[in-house]
Design an enzyme around this catalytic site. Sequence first.
Site: not given
Length: 461
Positions: A158, A365, A268, A234-235, A212-213, A156, A132-133
């Site tokens: 957020a 993080e 991130c 990409e975490l 995401g996470s 898909k 979402w960021n």
Amino acid sequence: MSATIRTTDPVTGQPLAEYEAWDTGRVEAAVERAPAAARAWARVPVNERATRVGHLATILREHKETLTHLAVSEMGKPIGEAEGEVGKSALTAEYYAEHGPGILADERVDIDGAEAWVAHEPVGLVLAVMPWNFPVWQVMRFAIPTLVAGNGVLLKHASNVTGSALALQDLFVEAGLPEHLVTALVIADSDVPDVTARLIEDDRVAAVTLTGSNRAGAAVGSAAGRAAKKSVLELGGSDAFMVLDDADVEVAAAAAVKARFTNSGQSCVCAKRFIVAAPVADAFTAAFVAAVEALRIGDPRARGTRIGPLARDDLRAAIQRQVEESVAAGARLLTGGKPLPGDGYFYQPTVLGDTGPGLPAFDEETFGPLAAIAVARDDEDAVRLANATPYGLGLSIWTADPSRGVALARRVTSGAAFVNAIVASDPRLPFGGTKRSGYGRELAASGIREFTNTRTYWVTA
């Protein structure tokens, strides 16, 4: 598998909109339509694909106001940064419209007695699980090169930016891409793990990407591995911002504020751990804290606002925990450190001093307006502290001697290293991480080729 998705205005904490989450039948109907659209798109010559995706730049700019409003409303992004997201996405569409066909062109190989070449061909339908960021940029960063490469997309997004997801889906069609080539799946949060796992196993889905996470990345990467399918992850990130003893402290401190507090600290790839050489630590800290305290907090719709709300209240609670536990473990609270009273999910821009390995603000993080300063004895100690993280996304080094900065950067593990500049993504350069920050690359030549079949051709008379 049926629920209502509610989006919330993080400025007020009040509901924005409701969307009916899709049940199994509706998901299946969408997935059933997508492969045919992807196959037809793959047969379109690459130059035409690139031209149509290039037209997306015009469409994005025409709808900048709508997309900006959605980003500000759904996740609280300051309005200037939301406009920047749309603009950057448009520039990326233009970049791939111009350079995509050349990057994907057949590569001839000289072999006696044969005609040989390497082709980069579409793989099919790619599932994209997006955060979402950066509700516009995250999608476009992946989708633009993937579409030019000839693939289809199941998006898909957020749930708290569902309005943005549906708006983007419509823009692809308006730009001239086929219907069902990009499909936004509206899935309730409780159903996401099962739906995602099932789609990865589905033979109609060729590959998957997630931003995401680490927890979500581990689940998606494991599922892709079991299905023997390509994945790009990409975490999280906990980027080091190193200030060496010869750096211009005022310049570095000003850059540090921008690097940490962009998107209200919800990124991130932004500086989070500030590793400062002992001889300049006091001067840097004073300049940095003063600049942080001058940041304007408030309504992200106002042009002068630098810090908006966090996107969700649980994110604010996570920052508060990290601050409290770090201070209890020995960190010094230099400014901020509390939620703001009143409506919405606002948190004071916060700086902690005397941090280092073993403190949550340094080890974890931090996804919000929290900066951790650690003092390094010398260059060797700075390298040690920079590497003392499970993450490896970006690195920024500030020094009067760029060659010294590059030499130190080579000793720190990261996906990108910037000397005397803030870490940023650019369509001309590959973007991605190492260690627990993930694998694979987006953008540039690497990004457009990630979801292609690199195929060998050998032809003899």
